[in-house]
Structures are given as structure tokens and as C-alpha cells.
Design a protein around this motif. Sequence first.
Motif, PDB file in Angstrom:
ATOM      1  N   ILE A  26       0.836  -1.201   0.000  1.00  0.00           N
ATOM      2  CA  ILE A  26       0.000   0.000   0.000  1.00  0.00           C
ATOM      3  C   ILE A  26       0.869   1.247   0.000  1.00  0.00           C
ATOM      4  CG2 ILE A  26      -1.563   1.351   1.427  1.00  0.00           C
ATOM      5  CD1 ILE A  26      -2.903  -1.307   2.227  1.00  0.00           C
ATOM      6  N   TRP A  27       1.862   1.230   0.856  1.00  0.00           N
ATOM      7  CA  TRP A  27       2.642   2.453   1.001  1.00  0.00           C
ATOM      8  C   TRP A  27       3.638   2.662  -0.117  1.00  0.00           C
ATOM      9  CZ3 TRP A  27      -0.017   5.359   3.918  1.00  0.00           C
ATOM     10  CH2 TRP A  27       0.449   6.631   4.183  1.00  0.00           C
ATOM     11  N   SER A  29       2.710   2.471  -3.155  1.00  0.00           N
ATOM     12  CA  SER A  29       1.938   2.939  -4.300  1.00  0.00           C
ATOM     13  C   SER A  29       1.814   4.456  -4.241  1.00  0.00           C
ATOM     14  CB  SER A  29       0.555   2.293  -4.299  1.00  0.00           C
ATOM     15  OG  SER A  29      -0.212   2.821  -3.237  1.00  0.00           O
ATOM     16  N   GLU A  31      -0.576   6.507  -4.652  1.00  0.00           N
ATOM     17  CA  GLU A  31      -1.740   7.073  -3.965  1.00  0.00           C
ATOM     18  C   GLU A  31      -1.940   6.507  -2.580  1.00  0.00           C
ATOM     19  OE1 GLU A  31      -5.146   8.090  -6.923  1.00  0.00           O
ATOM     20  OE2 GLU A  31      -4.236   6.224  -7.588  1.00  0.00           O
ATOM     21  N   ARG A  32      -1.016   5.675  -2.151  1.00  0.00           N
ATOM     22  CA  ARG A  32      -1.126   5.064  -0.823  1.00  0.00           C
ATOM     23  C   ARG A  32      -2.383   4.228  -0.672  1.00  0.00           C
ATOM     24  NH1 ARG A  32       3.711   6.475  -1.208  1.00  0.00           N
ATOM     25  NH2 ARG A  32       4.507   8.246  -0.046  1.00  0.00           N
ATOM     26  N   MET A  33      -2.818   3.709  -1.781  1.00  0.00           N
ATOM     27  CA  MET A  33      -3.931   2.757  -1.694  1.00  0.00           C
ATOM     28  C   MET A  33      -3.919   1.874  -2.931  1.00  0.00           C
ATOM     29  SD  MET A  33      -7.267   5.075  -2.460  1.00  0.00           S
ATOM     30  CE  MET A  33      -7.504   5.872  -4.040  1.00  0.00           C
ATOM     31  N   TYR A  86     -10.524  -0.145  -3.034  1.00  0.00           N
ATOM     32  CA  TYR A  86      -9.129   0.150  -2.762  1.00  0.00           C
ATOM     33  C   TYR A  86      -8.879  -0.036  -1.269  1.00  0.00           C
ATOM     34  CZ  TYR A  86      -8.044   2.059  -7.345  1.00  0.00           C
ATOM     35  OH  TYR A  86      -7.793   2.200  -8.687  1.00  0.00           O
ATOM     36  N   TRP A  87      -7.677  -0.437  -0.950  1.00  0.00           N
ATOM     37  CA  TRP A  87      -7.303  -0.619   0.453  1.00  0.00           C
ATOM     38  C   TRP A  87      -6.202   0.348   0.822  1.00  0.00           C
ATOM     39  CZ3 TRP A  87      -9.997  -3.725   3.669  1.00  0.00           C
ATOM     40  CH2 TRP A  87     -10.853  -4.668   3.092  1.00  0.00           C
ATOM     41  N   THR A  88      -6.382   0.957   1.988  1.00  0.00           N
ATOM     42  CA  THR A  88      -5.363   1.875   2.457  1.00  0.00           C
ATOM     43  C   THR A  88      -5.086   1.595   3.932  1.00  0.00           C
ATOM     44  OG1 THR A  88      -4.695   4.198   2.507  1.00  0.00           O
ATOM     45  CG2 THR A  88      -6.953   3.707   3.151  1.00  0.00           C
ATOM     46  N   HIS A  90      -4.945   2.792   7.867  1.00  0.00           N
ATOM     47  CA  HIS A  90      -5.505   3.770   8.796  1.00  0.00           C
ATOM     48  C   HIS A  90      -4.374   4.619   9.358  1.00  0.00           C
ATOM     49  CE1 HIS A  90      -7.570   5.564  12.174  1.00  0.00           C
ATOM     50  NE2 HIS A  90      -8.712   5.116  11.700  1.00  0.00           N
ATOM     51  N   LEU A 233      -9.558  11.109   1.254  1.00  0.00           N
ATOM     52  CA  LEU A 233      -8.212  10.552   1.408  1.00  0.00           C
ATOM     53  C   LEU A 233      -7.300  11.488   2.165  1.00  0.00           C
ATOM     54  CD1 LEU A 233      -7.590   8.814  -1.986  1.00  0.00           C
ATOM     55  CD2 LEU A 233      -7.915   7.793   0.250  1.00  0.00           C
ATOM     56  N   GLN A 237      -5.253  10.119   5.178  1.00  0.00           N
ATOM     57  CA  GLN A 237      -3.801  10.019   5.115  1.00  0.00           C
ATOM     58  C   GLN A 237      -3.196  11.390   5.294  1.00  0.00           C
ATOM     59  OE1 GLN A 237      -3.474   8.210   1.291  1.00  0.00           O
ATOM     60  NE2 GLN A 237      -4.100   6.218   2.045  1.00  0.00           N
TER      61      GLN A 237
END
Length: 260
Positions: A26-27, A29, A31-33, A86-88, A90, A233, A237
Motif C-alpha cells: 500500500i505504502w 503505491s 496514492e497510498r492505496m 481500494y485498500w489503504t 488507517h 483521502l 492520510q
Amino acid sequence: MPRPTRESYGDQKPPFSYIALTAMAIWSSPERMLPLSEIYRFITDRFPYYRRNTQRWQNSLRHNLSFNDCFVKVPRRPDRPGKGAYWTLHPQAFDMFENGSLLRRRKRFKLHKGEKDSLNAELAALASFNRAFMARQAGGTPGTAMSGGSMFVTPGAMCSRPSPDLIDGPDTAALLPSGTRPRRAFTIDALLEPEPRSSSPCSPPPPPLQPHYPMPLPAPYILAAQRYHAELLAGLQQSCLPPLWTWRDTSQFSHYTLNS
DNA sequence: CGATGTTTAGTTAACC
DNA sequence: GGTTAACTAAACATCG
């Protein structure tokens, strides 16, 4: 004992938990997701071990995504249709690894019920917005259909009203940093209005939150959806929240750490 | 229908 | 020995 390098893992199982692997993906990427399929791809690309028995570990990984509060499922933007969300991460889960090392987790990250409810409400509102967006676009009546937005709740109302059983600290009902939570009503009409100029209390905003959208001349709807998504977002984030995941040595995936 | 997502449950290992 | 986290399996629901 020498540090394991990316290559040295070979077919050996890397020392990371699924949570760590997912956080890495995730991190890393822009877009952080990421959607689930991209998380899979990140892992199999870098760790050959996971090219086998995909059924098993992918089931475990999905279990982790659902089970752990540190992962947040963000509905797809309506202009990016596709399967799955999408997964991000917390924001409050950023420090769940000791010293930022992905090799060791500090403690299980668990949201209080109020926080969870609050987040779910926010995400449900986003999903609702997306559905309305699609319906409206399909209807082909820009600016008129579904005006008024009575089906939407305002973020303020959504986040400031604690549930009756909520007794925790002052910020339990406010998951998102108050400065960046969406300030307008979650309605298409409201979002179609020009962006109110406000300076963020936190600076600078993280670059990944303003991705470029490879779209030909977005319609006002698309712009509204993008704005909505970006606001959510931005809350999730926040740049005020410390550190970004990174790796000090790009050749060594054993040392994902936190920026300090 | 297959991918995605949720939930429950059992096992193992580390830690105090 | 109790607790917790991680892993695994599996049943089931939902969605594109």
C-alpha cells in the motif's frame, strides 16, 4: 548473520507478516492505496516464495484485510470502475510497528467502537455519493437530478455526533483530523461549487494525494467525484500524521522503515 | 462464475 | 499457564 537481501530470500519465506507485506504494498503505491489484485502483484513480484500456493496465502491476506482495523477499504471512485475496492492504511496505524521496522509489530491495532462507527459512516457516505453519482450520470441530467442532497449527511453531523454508547476521549468520534475533514455537505451540488480556498493547517500536503487522473476533459461530475475522493483521502492520510513508509535501501526489502 | 470480502474457528509460537 | 499475534482453513455472502 548478514541481513537478508531481496535476492537472498529466493524461494525462502520472507520474515514479514501478511500485515507487513500489505502495508509495504500500500505504502509503495503513489496514492497510498491499492486494490487487492495490485497487493497480490506487489508481493508476488518481489517475493518469489509467494508465487506458489497462491490460494493459501491470498486467503490469509484477505482475512487480514478484513479482520484488522489497520486496513481501510475505500470505495472506488465512480470514474474508476472495476472490481473490488481500494485498500489503504488507517493513519492511526502508522506506528503499529516498533521503531518503524516492519519486522516487528508493536501491538494489534484496534479501533474503538465509536471510531469504527465514525469511519464506517464516512465510507458509507462516500459509497452513497458514488452510487448517486453513477445514477445521475446514467440519467444524463446534469445539475438537476437528485438536487437538494437530502440523502446525504453532512460530515459535521456525521462526525460530531457520538453514538450513545460512546464514552471515550474527545477524539473518538472524530477519526479524521478536523482540519482536513470535508467541510462541505456530501452532495453533488455542494461539491460542484468552486473549491473554497482554505489553507491547510498542515503543510505541505503529501504529493500522492493529488494524483493525476488520466481522463479526457473530465465532466463536472468527475471533478466533483475527484474532489470528494481527495478530501476523504486527505483525511485518511493526513500529512500531519507522521511518517511515510519507505525503505532505506531499495535493494533490501528487509528494512522497510518509517521516515523520522 | 470467479474475484472479492467477512466471519468463525483451530493451531502454533512468543511473551510475560 | 494465560494472553496475544500470526497463520491457516473454511464457510458464506456479495459483486462485476
